[in-house]
Design an enzyme around this catalytic site. Structure first.
Site, PDB file in Angstrom:
ATOM      1  N   SER A 178      -3.500  15.841  -1.685  1.00  0.00           N
ATOM      2  CA  SER A 178      -3.306  14.981  -0.514  1.00  0.00           C
ATOM      3  C   SER A 178      -3.529  15.839   0.721  1.00  0.00           C
ATOM      4  O   SER A 178      -3.421  17.074   0.647  1.00  0.00           O
ATOM      5  CB  SER A 178      -1.863  14.468  -0.524  1.00  0.00           C
ATOM      6  N   TYR A 235       7.449  14.825  -1.575  1.00  0.00           N
ATOM      7  CA  TYR A 235       6.001  14.601  -1.722  1.00  0.00           C
ATOM      8  C   TYR A 235       5.224  15.814  -1.213  1.00  0.00           C
ATOM      9  O   TYR A 235       4.337  16.335  -1.894  1.00  0.00           O
ATOM     10  CB  TYR A 235       5.613  13.342  -0.945  1.00  0.00           C
TER      11      TYR A 235
HETATM   12  P1  NAD Z   1      -1.002   3.693  -6.754  1.00  0.00           P
HETATM   13  O1  NAD Z   1       0.457   3.404  -6.574  1.00  0.00           O
HETATM   14  O2  NAD Z   1      -2.013   2.649  -6.405  1.00  0.00           O
HETATM   15  O3  NAD Z   1      -1.269   4.153  -8.247  1.00  0.00           O
HETATM   16  C1  NAD Z   1      -0.396   5.014  -8.913  1.00  0.00           C
HETATM   17  C2  NAD Z   1      -0.754   5.023 -10.378  1.00  0.00           C
HETATM   18  O4  NAD Z   1       0.179   5.893 -11.059  1.00  0.00           O
HETATM   19  C3  NAD Z   1      -0.620   3.647 -11.040  1.00  0.00           C
HETATM   20  O5  NAD Z   1      -1.615   3.532 -12.046  1.00  0.00           O
HETATM   21  C4  NAD Z   1       0.770   3.721 -11.692  1.00  0.00           C
HETATM   22  O6  NAD Z   1       0.942   2.827 -12.776  1.00  0.00           O
HETATM   23  C5  NAD Z   1       0.767   5.174 -12.136  1.00  0.00           C
HETATM   24  N1  NAD Z   1       2.103   5.690 -12.393  1.00  0.00           N
HETATM   25  C6  NAD Z   1       3.214   5.569 -11.613  1.00  0.00           C
HETATM   26  N2  NAD Z   1       4.266   6.142 -12.208  1.00  0.00           N
HETATM   27  C7  NAD Z   1       3.811   6.650 -13.388  1.00  0.00           C
HETATM   28  C8  NAD Z   1       4.429   7.339 -14.464  1.00  0.00           C
HETATM   29  N3  NAD Z   1       5.741   7.643 -14.430  1.00  0.00           N
HETATM   30  N4  NAD Z   1       3.673   7.694 -15.530  1.00  0.00           N
HETATM   31  C9  NAD Z   1       2.348   7.360 -15.573  1.00  0.00           C
HETATM   32  N5  NAD Z   1       1.709   6.714 -14.579  1.00  0.00           N
HETATM   33  C10 NAD Z   1       2.438   6.349 -13.508  1.00  0.00           C
HETATM   34  O7  NAD Z   1      -1.242   5.024  -5.927  1.00  0.00           O
HETATM   35  P2  NAD Z   1      -2.552   5.701  -5.291  1.00  0.00           P
HETATM   36  O8  NAD Z   1      -2.454   5.537  -3.825  1.00  0.00           O
HETATM   37  O9  NAD Z   1      -3.784   5.317  -6.002  1.00  0.00           O
HETATM   38  O10 NAD Z   1      -2.195   7.219  -5.583  1.00  0.00           O
HETATM   39  C11 NAD Z   1      -2.799   7.990  -6.608  1.00  0.00           C
HETATM   40  C12 NAD Z   1      -2.663   9.454  -6.250  1.00  0.00           C
HETATM   41  O11 NAD Z   1      -3.287   9.684  -4.983  1.00  0.00           O
HETATM   42  C13 NAD Z   1      -1.212   9.944  -6.110  1.00  0.00           C
HETATM   43  O12 NAD Z   1      -1.106  11.238  -6.661  1.00  0.00           O
HETATM   44  C14 NAD Z   1      -1.022   9.982  -4.603  1.00  0.00           C
HETATM   45  O13 NAD Z   1      -0.045  10.912  -4.221  1.00  0.00           O
HETATM   46  C15 NAD Z   1      -2.405  10.404  -4.150  1.00  0.00           C
HETATM   47  N6  NAD Z   1      -2.713  10.119  -2.754  1.00  0.00           N
HETATM   48  C16 NAD Z   1      -2.731   8.832  -2.288  1.00  0.00           C
HETATM   49  C17 NAD Z   1      -3.043   8.603  -0.952  1.00  0.00           C
HETATM   50  C18 NAD Z   1      -3.092   7.227  -0.382  1.00  0.00           C
HETATM   51  O14 NAD Z   1      -3.241   7.117   0.839  1.00  0.00           O
HETATM   52  N7  NAD Z   1      -3.017   6.176  -1.163  1.00  0.00           N
HETATM   53  C19 NAD Z   1      -3.300   9.679  -0.100  1.00  0.00           C
HETATM   54  C20 NAD Z   1      -3.274  10.970  -0.603  1.00  0.00           C
HETATM   55  C21 NAD Z   1      -2.980  11.171  -1.953  1.00  0.00           C
END
Ligand code: NAD
Length: 251
Positions: A133, A146
């Protein structure tokens, strides 16, 4: 279809960024394994769409990570992407939320990596991609767990990149800024509460305020970058932490 014959496991791929990466890898011919939670019928339809398998392991525990890797079988591409967030001042930060965030965002990647590496080393090819991130490079208030987990995954990735440097296996982070996914939508109410702001103020004055482009990153843009890291031409890209954040961390 340069990923034909390659097995790609993407954790947390039933939603958001992981789903977009899974689609991008499937489009290049990879044999995709989905992981994460969600509606059963929706997941079945995603599997059909991508000709993928789904393993529903919960990655909060070592046992869950081990079950995932056992069911997935040997993987050529591992993307550690599952993650969660909680927004709260440190003095009120719920201890169980701290522990869960470190377990999912950081420790799960250690478990899946340690179990994936022997096969990758033996065949002399592998790709490990960790979703970090912008918060792996910089911080924002109220996201102590986080930010700690994401700075941690950056250090972990650099370490394994060095350990694997002569094996044909690369390890890199992708560091998105704000991407419009359920994870971001979910933190808006907490941020409204923590900062006493309206929804629009959170979107424009907190989230997009950080991104010089004033645009959310699109999940498919992350898919394209992940696919690039799997190419042969990316064989010397290792130990890197690639920003895709609209210029946020350039400031
Ligand atoms: P999201 O909430 O859309 O997806 C999260 C995924 O993780 C889902 O498939 C969920 O079912 C799965 N998950 C949650 N808990 C779990 C568990 N205990 N075991 C297995 N799977 C589990 O989130 P996203 O925004 O797509 O985020 C994905 C990654 O990207 C994360 O690591 C997040 O920190 C990172 N990220 C997101 C953003 C953003 O702006 N959305 C920015 C930077 C980094």
């Amino acid at each position: 279809m340069f990923l034909g014959g390659k097995r790609a496991l993407i954790t947390g791929s039933t939603s958001g960024i992981g789903l977009a990466v899974a689609r991008a890898m499937a489009a290049e011919g990879a044999d995709v394994i989905l992981n994460g939670f969600g509606d059963e019928a929706e997941i079945a339809s995603l599997c059909e769409e991508m000709n993928a398998r789904h393993v529903a392991a919960d990655l909060l525990t070592a046992d869950g990570c081990e079950a995932l890797m056992a069911e997935a079988g040997p993987v050529d591409i591992l993307m550690n992407n599952a993650g969660m967030q909680h927004v709260s001042p440190v003095e009120d930060f719920p201890v169980d939320r701290w522990e869960a965030i470190i377990a999912l965002n950081l420790t799960a990647a250690f478990h899946t990596t340690r179990l994936a590496v022997p096969h990758m080393k033996a065949q002399g090819w592998g790709r490990i991609i960790n979703t970090a991130s912008a918060h792996s490079k910089t911080a924002s208030p109220f996201k102590s767990a986080y930010n700690a987990s994401k700075h941690g995954i950056d250090g972990f990735t650099k370490t394994i990149a060095l350990e694997l440097a002569q094996t044909g296996v690369t390890a890199n982070c992708i560091s998105p800024g704000y991407v419009w996914t359920p994870l971001i939508e979910g933190q808006i109410p907490d941020t409204m509460k923590a900062r006493n702001l309206s929804r629009d103020e959170v979107i424009n004055d907190v989230l997009l305020a950080k991104q010089p482009t004033k645009k959310f990153v699109q999940p498919n843009e992350i898919g394209a970058l992940a696919v690039f890291l799997c190419r042969e031409e990316a064989g010397n890209v290792t130990g890197a932490n690639w920003s895709i954040d609209g210029g946020w961390t350039a400031e």
